[in-house]
Design an enzyme around this catalytic site. Structure first.
Site, short mmCIF file in Angstrom:
data_model
loop_
_atom_site.label_atom_id
_atom_site.label_comp_id
_atom_site.label_asym_id
_atom_site.label_seq_id
_atom_site.Cartn_x
_atom_site.Cartn_y
_atom_site.Cartn_z
N GLY A 107 0.83 -1.20 0.00
CA GLY A 107 0.00 0.00 0.00
C GLY A 107 0.86 1.25 0.00
N SER A 108 0.31 2.28 0.63
CA SER A 108 0.88 3.62 0.43
C SER A 108 2.29 3.82 0.97
CB SER A 108 -0.05 4.67 1.05
OG SER A 108 -1.29 4.60 0.40
N THR A 109 2.74 3.00 1.92
CA THR A 109 4.12 3.17 2.37
C THR A 109 5.07 3.00 1.20
OG1 THR A 109 4.03 0.86 3.06
CG2 THR A 109 3.83 2.50 4.79
N PHE A 110 4.59 2.31 0.17
CA PHE A 110 5.42 2.06 -1.00
C PHE A 110 5.68 3.34 -1.78
CE2 PHE A 110 6.42 -0.24 -5.00
CZ PHE A 110 7.32 -1.16 -4.48
N LYS A 111 4.83 4.37 -1.51
CA LYS A 111 4.98 5.63 -2.24
C LYS A 111 6.31 6.30 -1.92
CE LYS A 111 0.04 6.51 -2.61
NZ LYS A 111 -1.09 6.91 -1.75
#
Lengths: 365, 602
Positions: B316-320
């Site tokens: 999810g967004s931590t990958f951003k």
């Protein structure tokens, strides 16, 4: 025929059967835990042996002797087969697998050689040149080929048996002691050379020498001897009892139903039992020698002497090794040790002895 | 062959002139036989009668036999030498029920034993009634209790000393340390991975048996080999920090009630794992001491799973964070490039929605910092597409996404990274916000550490040293650079972006006054490979915290929680846990300004 059978040596028959019973009892004690079928098989071998003995008794040994070359040739062929196709069992290939059976041609070869030498020496005797060096040398030829084939299996025990038979038969056959002595000397020289050149395999060397100092190698070759001595020694006067020998039941001694059968007897039945067994074995020899003495036919006498020699060396080697008198050499105790081929061959040998005994005097009509 | 030969006179040499031997020669043979018989009988008499005592003694006793002697396995220590796992000598009480019944009153013995052991009288009696010569009463009990029992001198009761694995910190760090099974075999974690280093070598003690194989007490042979002690394994973990991490995660576990939760702390400069916790967890002591007389350990196989290395999930967004790094490093995106989010859009013919649509018709125009701070999915998708499948993939590969880190723990999985050849435009867009890509915690943590650490990817590791029993160092593990994944400039810019997330964006929950903290929230959908669909109403929320971000960061914390029953975003479930850990670490390192501690004491 009936009359002929009535002349059979029943004492010899009784001795042989008594020995076989000793064997069955001992084998039962040795194997009733691990492989209860062994004793059944042994009984079957004995039955088979008795049948073969009957055939040999019925047949005239002189007739049998005429087939000696055929039997001898067949044995040589079988020995070749052993070398070529047999399986490797226990580091030595001595068997020909035949369905569920494994036959050991080396056993039969001993008898074949006795017959062959008998015929050969009788023929030489008839020519009147039985005591020449040439006879000694050429008769050795008959012996050397199978002995070599057996040695290559590799089996060191049987060639020694064959050489011994050869010596005894030649001696009885009239060879000069000096000739025989020369050959024994030559043989010893040959053995020494073979030893130093490494023809004798290391495991055989070990077995030949450890009896002198079993403590050097208590876990290896000396193990047999040490355990055997412990077993015999702990037997004492009356033994530890049937099925109660610690060494025997604890399975400390490998091949105790075969080569080390005397050990089991001595442990479980003690000095008395061992002495009875030795007595029976001695009686077997005595009967064989008596027949040898009684028979007037040279061939019969030679055959009887050969058979006696075969029994003698087997008994001495088998019993001697269990007590550390001789090298540990896989040698069966006649009629007592487990084994089909040797049992049948031994009974056949006794059948020959009986046949000789029954026909000891030329039947006059 | 006539009788005339036999009766003719013998020559002095014993041979007839015509060569046929007479009966005298047979008599020579006779005498040979008699001699041989005498030799055999004589020997028989010697062995069996005269020397009988000698052989009988051998037969009755002494056969030295070697038996294995346990060696003490090495300990597992934390970076400051605190013992995390060790082996202590215990006693196993065994009984010969047959012998005992013959000499003792079983009822009385059972009453006494029940008072000493963790067993009821009935249980003891059941063992004592068994028709056997050997049974364990209880294994691995403290030595003093066994001493008391032996002092009663009951016939048929004896003890056997054996080692037992003990974990002084209980369930703290259980997944990292691992555990021993009840039969004292290493099962999991460091215990398993370093089992050969820890084990040492069993010694051989002398023993004597009689002919029946029974041991003769007091006849131990002196020839034996002493056991070789096992080596100690020193971890990079700080047990004090580990306790804080466990406590913080416990609070999340009980308050937010997720079905799974993890927290991992890593030093980005070295790759050292400073703490690693996973929920559900277990107490390794319960497994190690399970056995007769002890209740079966209340541990399910699920509890044993070390999630941070064995679980792959779509982050999810931590990958951003990695997306932003890739964007900056590739030059595809300038810091002030704008990306418009209207709440929904269409990518690859399918609608793509952003959570921003719930706020006010989408996030509007956002720059890179804004996309990160607002965690805008549409913005992230647009950035990803701008970077392009090839370059994005290459960057992620460099960061170690899609391959196992080789941290040195059992069961590590590699995660998944789609190859650019098979990626459709939709796949690239999804990867921008951390779907369509699978990572493990360690994997993600190492990658994020690299991009905030000046672009230097360090090899994550948990074992710092292996120490010989005599205290000398057997092997030292040094920090290892894997590769450079991005430039220092990119890394510096990225840290500023992460700081903005915490200061103005979705990560406000992680703010620590006076300290420059960076972070990123994450709320991911969970793909079920079995049902081949996104699980409805299931989320994996996470938070990655980096501090300090105004200089080289000293630690990176990743906290995840799956499907929390209370709270549903990385910001409200995972961020407080990360913050609690960060506050402790900053305090420890004296990076927290005076007075802040009181303010932030949650």
């Amino acid at each position: 025929m009936k009359r002929l059978l009535a002349r059979a040596d029943f004492i010899l028959l009784a001795i042989v059967i008594a020995l076989a019973i000793c064997g069955v009892v001992t084998i039962y004690s040795c194997t009733h835990q691990q492989s209860p079928h062994t004793v059944t098989l042994q009984v079957i071998w004995i039955g088979l042996g008795l049948a073969v003995m009957g055939v040999m008794m019925a047949a005239d040994y002189a007739k049998v002797a005429t087939f000696s070359l055929v039997i001898y040739g067949a044995c040589l062929a079988l020995l070749m087969v052993v070398l070529i196709v047999s399986r490797t069992i226990l580091g030595a290939s001595r068997w020909i697998p035949l369905g569920p059976l494994h036959i050991q041609p080396a056993e039969l070869t001993k008898l074949a050689i006795i017959l062959m030498l008998g015929s050969y020496l009788t023929a030489r005797r008839e020519q009147g040149n039985q005591d020449t060096f040439a006879v000694v040398a050429s008769s050795l030829g008959y012996v050397a080929l199978p002995a070599l084939l057996i040695f290559l299996q590799p089996d060191l025990g049987t060639p020694i048996v064959i050489i011994f038979i050869w010596l005894v038969m030649l001696y009885i056959g009239g060879a000069r002691l000096s000739h025989l002595g020369a050959f024994v000397f030559a043989f010893l020289m040959l053995f020494t050379v073979a030893w130093s050149l490494g023809v004798i395999r290391p495991h055989q060397k070990e077995r030949l020498t450890t009896f002198l100092h079993p403590e050097d190698d208590p876990r290896g070759s000396g193990y047999h001897l040490k355990q055997s001595l412990i077993a015999i020694g702990s037997g004492h006067l009356f033994g530890q009892g049937f099925k109660h020998g610690t060494q025997t039941q604890g399975d400390f001694i490998p091949y105790q139903q075969q080569d080390f059968v005397f050990t089991a007897v001595a442990e479980e039945w003690g000095f008395v039992g061992a002495l009875v067994l030795l007595g029976l074995l001695a009686a077997l020899l005595v009967r064989a020698l008596l027949i040898c003495m009684l028979v007037e036919d040279l061939n019969g006498r030679l055959i009887a002497a050969g058979i006696a020699a075969m029994f003698l060396i087997h008994i001495v080697a088998s019993v001697g090794m269990t007590m550390g008198l001789l090298p540990v050499k896989g040698m069966t105790l006649p009629f007592v040790s487990y084994g089909g081929s040797s049992m049948v061959v031994n009974f056949a040998a006794v059948g020959l002895l009986q046949s000789i005994y029954m026909r000891r005097q030329k039947i006059t009509f | 062959m006539t009788t005339t030969h036999a009766t003719s006179p013998a020559s002095p040499s014993g041979k007839l002139t015509n060569g046929l031997p007479d009966k005298r020669f047979l008599r020579t043979t006779w005498s040979v036989i008699v001699l041989l018989a005498m030799a055999l009988t004589g020997r028989l008499i010697y062995v069996q009668v005269i020397n009988r005592a000698f052989y009988l003694e051998i037969d009755q006793r002494i056969h030295p036999v070697g038996i294995a002697q346990q060696s003490q396995p090495g300990a597992i220590l934390d970076r400051h030498g605190q013992i995390l796992a060790t082996s202590t000598m215990t006693a196993s009480v065994r009984v010969n029920p047959t012998l005992l019944r013959r000499h003792e009153n079983p009822q009385a013995v059972a009453t006494y034993l029940a008072s000493k052991l963790d067993m009821s009288e009935q249980e003891v009696l059941r063992i004592l009634d068994r028709d056997t010569n050997f049974a364990y009463l209880q294994r691995r009990i403290p030595l003093n209790i066994a001493q008391d029992i032996l002092a009663q001198q009951y016939t048929g009761i004896a003890q056997y000393l054996e080692y037992k694995r003990v974990y002084p910190h209980g369930s703290n760090g259980c997944h990292l340390i691992g555990c021993y099974s009840s039969d004292q075999r290493p099962l999991e974690g460091i215990e398993y991975w370093y089992r050969f280093v820890l084990a040492g070598q069993p010694g051989v003690a002398g023993r004597s048996v009689d002919a029946w194989g029974r041991t003769i007490i007091g006849q131990e042979a002196d020839a034996g080999l002493p056991p070789v002690l096992g080596k100690d394994v020193v971890l990079t973990v700080d047990s004090e920090l580990q306790r804080v991490v466990e406590d913080a995660l416990d609070r999340c576990w009980t308050y937010n009630r997720p079905s799974e939760a993890t927290a991992v702390v890593m030093d980005p400069r070295t790759g050292e794992i400073l703490a690693l916790a996973s929920r559900p967890n277990y107490d390794p002591n319960l497994i190690a001491s399970a056995g007769r007389g002890v209740q079966k350990a209340p541990v399910s196989p699920k509890d044993l799973r070390n999630l941070p290395v064995t679980r792959e999930y779509e982050p999810g967004s931590t990958f951003k964070v990695l997306l932003a790094a890739a964007a900056l490093e590739s030059g595809a995106v300038k810091e002030n490039d704008k990306f418009f989010c209207a709440g929904t859009t269409t990518v690859g013919g399918k609608p793509l929605r952003c959570w921003g649509r719930w706020v006010h018709k989408g996030h509007g125009n956002l720059d890179l910092a804004g996309v990160l701070a607002q965690s805008c999915n549409i913005g992230a998708a647009k950035i990803a597409m701008k970077i392009g499948a090839e370059r994005f993939h290459q960057f992620l590969r460099n960061c170690g996404i899609g391959s196992a880190t080789g941290i040195g723990l059992p069961g590590e999985v590699a995660g998944r990274l789609q190859s650019p050849q098979t990626m459709r435009i939709r796949d690239v867009a999804n990867m921008g916000f951390g779907q369509n890509v699978a990572v493990t915690d360690i994997n993600l943590l190492a990658a994020i550490s690299a991009v905030v650490n000046g672009g230097i990817l360090m090899q994550p590791y948990v074992v710092a040293q292996v120490v010989n029993p005599d205290g000398s160092v057997y092997r030292e593990v040094k920090p290892q650079v894997v590769r450079s994944v991005c430039s220092k400039q990119t890394s510096d810019k990225l840290r500023k972006l992460l700081r903005k997330v915490v200061e103005e964006g979705t990560g406000r929950q992680a703010q620590i006054p006076g300290v420059a903290v960076g972070g990123k929230t994450g709320t991911a959908q969970i793909w079920d490979p079995k049902q081949r669909k996104w699980l409805p109403d299931q989320h994996l929320v996470s938070f990655v915290l980096v501090a300090p971000v105004d200089k080289q960061p000293e630690f990176v914390i990743l906290v995840t929680a799956r499907n929390p029953q209370r709270g549903q975003h990385g910001a409200d479930v995972a961020a407080p846990v990360a913050r609690e850990i960060a506050v402790f670490m900053l305090k420890e390192r004296r990076l927290l300004p005076e007075g802040v501690a009181a303010v932030t004491g949650s």
